[in-house]
Structure formats: structure tokens, C-alpha cells
Scaffold this active site. Structure first.
Site, short mmCIF file in Angstrom:
data_model
loop_
_atom_site.label_atom_id
_atom_site.label_comp_id
_atom_site.label_asym_id
_atom_site.label_seq_id
_atom_site.Cartn_x
_atom_site.Cartn_y
_atom_site.Cartn_z
CD GLU A 168 -24.11 35.11 -17.65
OE1 GLU A 168 -25.30 35.45 -17.55
OE2 GLU A 168 -23.56 34.88 -18.73
CG ASP A 169 -28.05 33.23 -16.47
OD1 ASP A 169 -26.89 33.32 -16.92
OD2 ASP A 169 -29.02 32.94 -17.19
CG PHE A 192 -29.90 22.45 -19.17
CD1 PHE A 192 -29.01 23.17 -19.97
CD2 PHE A 192 -31.21 22.90 -19.08
CE1 PHE A 192 -29.41 24.30 -20.67
CE2 PHE A 192 -31.63 24.03 -19.77
CZ PHE A 192 -30.73 24.73 -20.57
NE ARG A 228 -35.87 33.84 -20.18
CZ ARG A 228 -34.59 33.66 -20.49
NH1 ARG A 228 -33.71 33.50 -19.54
NH2 ARG A 228 -34.21 33.62 -21.76
CG ASP A 236 -22.46 25.41 -19.77
OD1 ASP A 236 -21.78 24.52 -19.28
OD2 ASP A 236 -23.31 25.19 -20.66
P1 IMP Z 1 -21.58 29.64 -21.71
O1 IMP Z 1 -21.25 30.60 -22.81
O2 IMP Z 1 -21.49 28.22 -22.17
O3 IMP Z 1 -20.83 29.87 -20.44
O4 IMP Z 1 -23.11 29.79 -21.43
C1 IMP Z 1 -23.65 30.81 -20.79
C2 IMP Z 1 -25.13 30.89 -21.10
O5 IMP Z 1 -25.72 29.62 -21.52
C3 IMP Z 1 -25.83 31.25 -19.83
O6 IMP Z 1 -25.82 32.64 -19.64
C4 IMP Z 1 -27.21 30.67 -20.06
O7 IMP Z 1 -27.98 31.57 -20.80
C5 IMP Z 1 -26.95 29.41 -20.88
N1 IMP Z 1 -26.86 28.22 -20.00
C6 IMP Z 1 -25.77 27.48 -19.70
N2 IMP Z 1 -26.07 26.48 -18.85
C7 IMP Z 1 -27.40 26.58 -18.61
C8 IMP Z 1 -28.31 25.84 -17.77
O8 IMP Z 1 -27.99 24.87 -17.07
N3 IMP Z 1 -29.61 26.26 -17.80
C9 IMP Z 1 -30.03 27.32 -18.52
N4 IMP Z 1 -29.21 28.06 -19.28
C10 IMP Z 1 -27.91 27.69 -19.33
MG MG Z 2 -27.23 34.09 -19.65
#
Ligand code: IMP
Ligand code: MG
Length: 179
Positions: A98-99, A151, A164, A102
Site C-alpha cells: 500500500e502507498d 497530506f 503521482r 491514513d
Molecule cells: P485510509 O482508508 O484513510 O487509510 O486511506 C487510504 C487511502 O487514502 C490511500 O491509499 C490513499 O489513496 C489516500 N490517502 C490518504 N492519505 C493521503 C495523502 O496524504 N496523500 C495522498 N493520498 C492519501
Molecule cells: Mg491507495
């Protein structure tokens, strides 16, 4: 494009060095197991490519594409699979790539979904982790860097579909991205 950047948070060199160390951890953990890397599109793009090239153990790859309902900044936890895995993962040692984690909502959903397919093991490798933003607790077994409530874009990560392709990870100017 580069004019929109406020600050480089992790440079290309920092990212590559961290990935090398991460690969040693992963290789040690999966030494005697046949590993399946499951990349979450599209953010995993560069991380997956660099990670797998530094991993000196047998492995295969697959990809899954998911979208959260609502934007990346207003989270509901509902997730839709846009492209599923090509192959079954039953009895395989799966490492999700995963990238960024959050709120943990996306990963929480994915872990529940993949666990039902009875893999031999299921762990998570994320380049970035924002532990202060968690809504649901999820394991991040291998992580590149921790980040505060910031972010970021670049190295696969986007803001509204853009940025990206930046080779580093950066924050954006407030007038471009208010988060
Ligand atoms: P989560 O479900 O809130 O954990 O979010 C996960 C997804 O939200 C990641 O896989 C990203 O695609 C996007 N995301 C969360 N934080 C960031 C950020 O700081 N920059 C870009 N994408 C983010
Ligand atoms: Mg993602």
C-alpha cells in the site's frame, strides 16, 4: 507542476535507501515462504516496482484496484472493488503493498475481504503510515516512514488525480491543496 510543491518531505534518495532496508526485513520474514505481493492500485505503482526489484527472494505479484466512496478527504469506510485479483490466494503468503495508511478504513475493508479467501498468511507493507489519523486499528507490519497529519503527493500518491509522477514525496502549497 514543481511550482505547486511546498516542501519535499522524503527525497528520492531517502525513499530508495529506506526501501533497501525494508526489503531486508521482508526477505528475512519470508525467506522460506513463497511470497505473493498484492499491490493496491494506483498508488502502489512506484513502490511496488522498487520494492520487488530489491527483494531477493522468490515472489509473484497481483494487483487489486479499489475506490472509496467519497473523496480521499471525506471518509465513509465504504469501499468498492474496481478490479479484483487475477488469481485465488488460498494457502498463499500474501503481503499487501500500500502507498499510505491514513484512517485505516480502506485497509480494514481489504483485510476483511482477503482474509475470507483463506490465505496462508496476510500482512501489510505500507510506504507511509499516518498513525495519528487512524479511525480503525489495522496492522502495518512493514512500514517505510511515519508521517504526521500531513497530506502528501508524489511517488505514486495523488491529489485529485495529479502529482503521482513526482519522483519524491512532497506537500503542496495551501492554495493548491488546503489539507
Ligand atoms: P485510509 O482508508 O484513510 O487509510 O486511506 C487510504 C487511502 O487514502 C490511500 O491509499 C490513499 O489513496 C489516500 N490517502 C490518504 N492519505 C493521503 C495523502 O496524504 N496523500 C495522498 N493520498 C492519501
Ligand atoms: Mg491507495
Amino acid at each position: 507542476m514543481f511550482n505547486d510543491v511546498e516542501e519535499v518531505v522524503f527525497s528520492e534518495t531517502q525513499i530508495q535507501e529506506r526501501i533497501k532496508n525494508l526489503c531486508e526485513e521482508i526477505a528475512a520474514a519470508y525467506e522460506k515462504k513463497s511470497l505473493l505481493l498484492v499491490g493496491i492500485l494506483k498508488g502502489c505503482l512506484f513502490f511496488m516496482a522498487d520494492l520487488m526489484r530489491s527483494l531477493n527472494i522468490p515472489l509473484a505479484i497481483d494487483f487489486i484496484s479499489i475506490s472509496s466512496y467519497g473523496s480521499s478527504t471525506e471518509k465513509t469506510g465504504a469501499v468498492k472493488i474496481l478490479k479484483d485479483l487475477d488469481t485465488p490466494i488460498q494457502d498463499k503468503h500474501v503481503l499487501i503493498v500500500e502507498d499510505i495508511v491514513d484512517t485505516g478504513l480502506t485497509l480494514g475493508y481489504l483485510l476483511r475481504n482477503l482474509r475470507e479467501r483463506a490465505p496462508a498468511s496476510l500482512q501489510v507493507c505500507s510506504l507511509l503510515d499516518k498513525p495519528d489519523c487512524r479511525i480503525v486499528q489495522v496492522p502495518v507490519n512493514f512500514k517505510g516512514f511515519e508521517l504526521g497529519k500531513k497530506f502528501v503527493v508524489g511517488y505514486g500518491l495523488d491529489y485529485q488525480g495529479k502529482y503521482r509522477h513526482l519522483p519524491f514525496i512532497a506537500s503542496l502549497k495551501k492554495e493548491i491543496c488546503p489539507f
